[in-house]
Design a protein around this motif. Structure first.
Motif, PDB file in Angstrom:
ATOM      1  N   THR A  24       0.840  -1.198   0.000  1.00 38.28           N
ATOM      2  CA  THR A  24       0.000   0.000   0.000  1.00 38.28           C
ATOM      3  C   THR A  24       0.878   1.252   0.000  1.00 38.28           C
ATOM      4  OG1 THR A  24      -0.115  -0.035   2.424  1.00 38.28           O
ATOM      5  CG2 THR A  24      -1.875  -1.154   1.218  1.00 38.28           C
ATOM      6  N   TYR A  25       0.312   2.348  -0.502  1.00 38.56           N
ATOM      7  CA  TYR A  25       1.053   3.605  -0.588  1.00 38.56           C
ATOM      8  C   TYR A  25       0.565   4.583   0.477  1.00 38.56           C
ATOM      9  CZ  TYR A  25       2.635   1.860  -5.099  1.00 38.56           C
ATOM     10  OH  TYR A  25       3.201   1.105  -6.088  1.00 38.56           O
ATOM     11  N   TYR A  26       1.479   5.416   0.933  1.00 39.62           N
ATOM     12  CA  TYR A  26       1.109   6.451   1.885  1.00 39.62           C
ATOM     13  C   TYR A  26       1.996   7.675   1.658  1.00 39.62           C
ATOM     14  CZ  TYR A  26       5.191   4.810   4.573  1.00 39.62           C
ATOM     15  OH  TYR A  26       6.453   4.457   4.970  1.00 39.62           O
ATOM     16  N   TRP A  27       1.445   8.855   1.964  1.00 40.72           N
ATOM     17  CA  TRP A  27       2.154  10.131   1.802  1.00 40.72           C
ATOM     18  C   TRP A  27       2.588  10.641   3.171  1.00 40.72           C
ATOM     19  CZ3 TRP A  27       3.480  13.054  -2.485  1.00 40.72           C
ATOM     20  CH2 TRP A  27       2.977  12.628  -3.715  1.00 40.72           C
ATOM     21  N   VAL A  28       3.789  11.233   3.219  1.00 40.94           N
ATOM     22  CA  VAL A  28       4.260  11.834   4.467  1.00 40.94           C
ATOM     23  C   VAL A  28       4.803  13.238   4.197  1.00 40.94           C
ATOM     24  CG1 VAL A  28       4.767   9.765   5.830  1.00 40.94           C
ATOM     25  CG2 VAL A  28       6.419  10.547   4.140  1.00 40.94           C
ATOM     26  N   ASP A  29       4.379  14.178   5.028  1.00 37.70           N
ATOM     27  CA  ASP A  29       4.950  15.528   5.031  1.00 37.70           C
ATOM     28  C   ASP A  29       6.236  15.441   5.843  1.00 37.70           C
ATOM     29  OD1 ASP A  29       5.530  18.173   5.055  1.00 37.70           O
ATOM     30  OD2 ASP A  29       3.750  18.823   6.138  1.00 37.70           O
ATOM     31  N   THR A  30       7.371  15.705   5.203  1.00 37.66           N
ATOM     32  CA  THR A  30       8.677  15.345   5.763  1.00 37.66           C
ATOM     33  C   THR A  30       9.564  16.557   6.013  1.00 37.66           C
ATOM     34  OG1 THR A  30       8.579  13.231   4.597  1.00 37.66           O
ATOM     35  CG2 THR A  30      10.748  13.948   5.379  1.00 37.66           C
ATOM     36  N   THR A  31      10.238  16.550   7.162  1.00 37.52           N
ATOM     37  CA  THR A  31      11.297  17.515   7.462  1.00 37.52           C
ATOM     38  C   THR A  31      12.540  16.720   7.847  1.00 37.52           C
ATOM     39  OG1 THR A  31       9.735  19.186   8.244  1.00 37.52           O
ATOM     40  CG2 THR A  31      12.034  19.428   8.922  1.00 37.52           C
ATOM     41  N   ILE A  32      13.648  16.954   7.135  1.00 37.09           N
ATOM     42  CA  ILE A  32      14.897  16.251   7.424  1.00 37.09           C
ATOM     43  C   ILE A  32      15.919  17.275   7.919  1.00 37.09           C
ATOM     44  CG2 ILE A  32      16.714  14.750   6.549  1.00 37.09           C
ATOM     45  CD1 ILE A  32      14.810  13.804   4.403  1.00 37.09           C
ATOM     46  N   VAL A  33      16.408  17.049   9.145  1.00 38.42           N
ATOM     47  CA  VAL A  33      17.331  17.995   9.785  1.00 38.42           C
ATOM     48  C   VAL A  33      18.709  17.339   9.902  1.00 38.42           C
ATOM     49  CG1 VAL A  33      17.783  19.407  11.828  1.00 38.42           C
ATOM     50  CG2 VAL A  33      15.419  18.943  11.121  1.00 38.42           C
ATOM     51  N   PRO A  34      19.739  17.922   9.284  1.00 38.76           N
ATOM     52  CA  PRO A  34      21.094  17.370   9.438  1.00 38.76           C
ATOM     53  C   PRO A  34      21.714  17.796  10.762  1.00 38.76           C
ATOM     54  CG  PRO A  34      21.128  19.217   7.899  1.00 38.76           C
ATOM     55  CD  PRO A  34      19.701  19.043   8.332  1.00 38.76           C
ATOM     56  N   PHE A  35      22.424  16.872  11.418  1.00 40.34           N
ATOM     57  CA  PHE A  35      23.187  17.171  12.629  1.00 40.34           C
ATOM     58  C   PHE A  35      24.642  17.359  12.206  1.00 40.34           C
ATOM     59  CE2 PHE A  35      20.383  15.081  16.120  1.00 40.34           C
ATOM     60  CZ  PHE A  35      19.277  15.747  15.605  1.00 40.34           C
ATOM     61  N   LEU A  36      25.248  18.486  12.581  1.00 38.84           N
ATOM     62  CA  LEU A  36      26.573  18.835  12.102  1.00 38.84           C
ATOM     63  C   LEU A  36      27.643  18.578  13.160  1.00 38.84           C
ATOM     64  CD1 LEU A  36      25.712  22.227  10.329  1.00 38.84           C
ATOM     65  CD2 LEU A  36      25.527  19.908   9.451  1.00 38.84           C
ATOM     66  N   ASN A  37      28.814  18.130  12.708  1.00 41.91           N
ATOM     67  CA  ASN A  37      29.939  17.949  13.617  1.00 41.91           C
ATOM     68  C   ASN A  37      30.728  19.241  13.752  1.00 41.91           C
ATOM     69  OD1 ASN A  37      31.509  18.184  11.291  1.00 41.91           O
ATOM     70  ND2 ASN A  37      31.834  15.990  11.084  1.00 41.91           N
ATOM     71  N   GLU A  38      31.867  19.173  14.451  1.00 38.22           N
ATOM     72  CA  GLU A  38      32.639  20.394  14.713  1.00 38.22           C
ATOM     73  C   GLU A  38      33.201  21.005  13.432  1.00 38.22           C
ATOM     74  OE1 GLU A  38      35.202  16.771  14.974  1.00 38.22           O
ATOM     75  OE2 GLU A  38      33.288  17.432  15.861  1.00 38.22           O
ATOM     76  N   LYS A  39      33.242  20.226  12.359  1.00 32.68           N
ATOM     77  CA  LYS A  39      33.720  20.750  11.078  1.00 32.68           C
ATOM     78  C   LYS A  39      32.591  21.265  10.196  1.00 32.68           C
ATOM     79  CE  LYS A  39      37.750  17.663  10.966  1.00 32.68           C
ATOM     80  NZ  LYS A  39      38.437  16.588  10.217  1.00 32.68           N
ATOM     81  N   GLY A  40      31.378  21.273  10.729  1.00 30.02           N
ATOM     82  CA  GLY A  40      30.241  21.767   9.964  1.00 30.02           C
ATOM     83  C   GLY A  40      29.706  20.762   8.959  1.00 30.02           C
ATOM     84  N   LYS A  41      30.089  19.486   9.101  1.00 30.93           N
ATOM     85  CA  LYS A  41      29.641  18.446   8.182  1.00 30.93           C
ATOM     86  C   LYS A  41      28.593  17.564   8.884  1.00 30.93           C
ATOM     87  CE  LYS A  41      32.521  19.630   4.924  1.00 30.93           C
ATOM     88  NZ  LYS A  41      32.019  20.208   3.654  1.00 30.93           N
ATOM     89  N   PRO A  42      27.534  17.140   8.138  1.00 29.17           N
ATOM     90  CA  PRO A  42      26.520  16.272   8.756  1.00 29.17           C
ATOM     91  C   PRO A  42      27.103  14.914   9.134  1.00 29.17           C
ATOM     92  CG  PRO A  42      25.706  17.266   6.704  1.00 29.17           C
ATOM     93  CD  PRO A  42      27.179  17.522   6.753  1.00 29.17           C
ATOM     94  N   TYR A  43      26.793  14.468  10.351  1.00 29.37           N
ATOM     95  CA  TYR A  43      27.195  13.130  10.749  1.00 29.37           C
ATOM     96  C   TYR A  43      25.986  12.216  10.932  1.00 29.37           C
ATOM     97  CZ  TYR A  43      25.938  14.562  15.512  1.00 29.37           C
ATOM     98  OH  TYR A  43      25.258  15.007  16.613  1.00 29.37           O
ATOM     99  N   GLN A  44      24.797  12.794  10.995  1.00 31.39           N
ATOM    100  CA  GLN A  44      23.569  12.018  10.990  1.00 31.39           C
ATOM    101  C   GLN A  44      22.403  12.943  10.629  1.00 31.39           C
ATOM    102  OE1 GLN A  44      22.993  10.267  14.893  1.00 31.39           O
ATOM    103  NE2 GLN A  44      22.052  12.068  15.726  1.00 31.39           N
ATOM    104  N   HIS A  45      21.257  12.318  10.314  1.00 35.72           N
ATOM    105  CA  HIS A  45      20.091  13.090   9.894  1.00 35.72           C
ATOM    106  C   HIS A  45      18.868  12.621  10.680  1.00 35.72           C
ATOM    107  CE1 HIS A  45      22.804  12.933   6.324  1.00 35.72           C
ATOM    108  NE2 HIS A  45      22.600  14.230   6.354  1.00 35.72           N
TER     109      HIS A  45
END
Length: 575
Positions: free
Chosen positions: A335-356
């Motif tokens: 079955t199909y379903y729709w989701v309204d999504t917000t994805i927030v990146p978590f940044l390390n000390e170098k300003g790079k995402p290490y998880q989302h």
């Protein structure tokens, strides 16, 4: 404070500490040696610090020597000489670390030493002095009256030494601790045991401070405490940080509970591998937690969205920006379903995402309702258009044509007869025809004003696809209506871009994507047609018109094209 002043102060504090004294840690390394010990073994203070005690006393066994017992051994002088020496060892703990105090006696009368096996360790004053610079130190008598405080005590408590000497510790009591707490403290130390704990005190100015405290009782020949040494380390900032961390953890727990109760939550690492899902995610996707962890989100990919859609999503979050949009997913049961999504990146000390962190809300019912509404509105619009066109034709073809005929007759009569009445009739007929033209124009459909931007675009794309045999894929996320000027700009630029695709792209596929970002609306119109070299083709009227429209709305437009690979137009308009 220089070394000479320190030595002078030490002699003033403990003028009768004439025996050599060495303080070592639990590994047997020398932490402190007084002046007599330096002379006894022939080393300077710096040379002794960190040196192993076994270099001075090869036969010593710290852990096996009975506390307080006088022991005879041979000491080794720096110059190689060996000499007879008596000493006793006492151990204690400071900040959970074990230390040993070795007191050497340069006397020949062993009978006197035997009498001093449990004699008070005045050499602890040396230890107290060594800790003065960083530690709060106080001595009290057996009744708890303060007999000595160091400068650190005065500095933290805001009392002078004169105000503290002769008082008990109730002078800095904060009333934070219960009577049982204080009774337990006194029961412990009065029985000859060391007490350790954290105490909240109140300074003279009314401020509060915390101290990590160790209270060591000094035992007389009867085994009773005759005074107490309190060694404290201020931990006010540590306690504050711990309290803040506790509050933060509690807030995070509450936040997690709120999210888990109302939202679909997932966490992925920087490569997109799922590391956490909540119960809501499992419930809607029909997958168990074990089936999801270690996978990426392709496990629920519905195949509805284009590669460019996900490429844009991934490009956004890997650059450290938040992505928002609506995604159609497929559950385990198909079955199909729709989701309204917000994805927030978590940044390390170098300003790079290490998880989302992805937070989603199911909007399947709303999307289905929108689809049904769109179909209904398309039918209504088609009926309205037909009716308005019919009325417009009737006005133009019926009344209008009759007026045209009358106007022609009047013109013929004017050619034969000159009369003011004919001029008046001609002007009135011309004015009526112009009014009918205006009325006919006003009766034309105005989908953008009536329905809003998204339905208007959908309606236009349906007609465009049907009339020109070009399938246009439309993907859109807008949180709210825009201003009239911006909606008109977006609508007209999409129309003009698709017109160019129809004329020049030689393709039967196109795509329109609208995405609301944090501070702008981004519209992408693209095709996989013949394309062109943007450096060789002149900027025609169509592109110039689109640029002017974008500039008027405060936005910008960029065109990217490559021969035989297609064209992409990106319009960005600020919110």
């Amino acid at each position: 404070m220089d070394r000479n002043n320190q030595l002078a102060k030490k002699r003033e504090i403990a003028p009768d500490s004439s025996d050599a004294t060495i303080l070592v840690n639990r590994f047997g390394n020398i932490y402190y040696a007084n002046e007599q010990a330096q002379k006894q073994f022939g080393y300077s203070e710096l040379e002794l610090q960190g040196k192993s005690l076994e270099e001075l006393l090869p036969e010593i066994t710290l852990l096996e020597t009975e506390e307080g017992k006088v022991v005879h051994q041979y000491g080794h002088h720096r110059n190689g000489g060996v000499f007879s020496i008596f000493y006793r060892i006492n151990s204690f703990k400071l900040a959970e670390e074990s230390y040993y105090l070795i007191v050497f006696h340069s006397v020949k009368d062993r009978s006197r030493l035997k009498k001093q096996q449990s004699y008070p360790l005045k050499e602890l004053v040396d230890l107290q002095f060594a800790l003065d610079e960083s530690t709060i130190v106080a001595f009290t008598d057996r009744k708890g009256k303060i007999t000595y405080v160091n400068e650190k005590f005065c500095e933290v408590s805001k009392y002078s030494a004169e105000e503290l000497i002769g008082k008990d510790h109730r002078i800095i009591n904060s009333s934070y601790h219960s009577k049982d707490f204080m009774e337990n403290l006194w029961t412990t130390i009065s029985s000859g045991e060391v007490w350790r704990g954290e105490i909240k005190n109140k300074a003279k100015d009314g401020t509060y401070y915390w101290v990590d405290t160790t209270i060591v009782p000094f035992i007389d020949e009867k085994g009773k405490p005759y005074k107490y040494l309190a060694i404290r380390k201020e931990v006010t900032e540590y306690k504050r940080v711990v309290e803040e961390l506790k509050n933060s953890v509690n807030e995070l727990i509450d936040l997690k509970f709120a999210l888990d109760s109302s939202s679909i939550v997932a966490i992925t690492n920087q490569k997109g591998t799922i590391t956490y899902v909540n119960d809501q995610f499992c419930s809607i996707s029909k997958y168990s937690r074990e089936e999801l962890l270690g996978q990426d989100h392709r496990i629920i990919n519905s195949g509805y969205h284009s590669r460019d859609f996900f490429r844009d999503l991934w490009r956004t979050i890997t650059s450290g920006r938040v992505w928002k949009g609506e995604i159609k997913n497929r559950a385990k049961d198909g079955t199909y379903y729709w989701v309204d999504t917000t994805i927030v990146p978590f940044l390390n000390e170098k300003g790079k995402p290490y998880q989302h962190l992805a937070i989603r809300h199911e909007v399947t019912q709303r999307k289905n309702a929108e689809e049904e509404l769109q179909k209904m509105m398309t039918r209504i619009i088609d009926v309205q258009e037909d009716e308005r066109k019919r009325l417009s034709r009737e006005l133009h073809d019926g009344i209008g044509q009759n007026l045209y005929s009358h106007l022609i007759t009047i013109n013929r009569l004017q050619a034969e007869i000159s009369h003011p009445l004919l001029d008046q009739m001609q002007d009135e007929a011309t004015e009526i025809i112009e009014e009918l033209r205006n009325l006919s124009w006003e009766l034309r459909p105005s989908v953008l004003d009536d329905l809003g931007l998204i339905p208007a675009i959908r309606s236009y794309l349906v007609r465009f696809s049907e009339h020109h045999n070009i399938n246009v894929h439309f993907d859109c996320y807008l949180a709210s209506r825009l201003s009239s000027n911006k909606e008109i700009t977006i609508y007209r630029i999409i129309q003009e871009a698709l017109t160019n695709i129809r004329k020049y792209a030689e393709t039967d596929e196109a795509a329109v994507t609208i995405r609301q970002m944090e501070a702008e609306i981004r519209i992408v119109i693209e095709d996989k047609g013949k394309g062109f070299n943007v450096n060789e083709v002149s900027r025609g009227v169509g592109l110039f018109s689109m640029e002017e429209r974008a500039r008027a709305a405060g936005g910008s437009i960029n065109v990217y094209s490559e021969e035989n690979k297609g064209t992409k137009i990106i319009l960005e308009i600020p919110l």
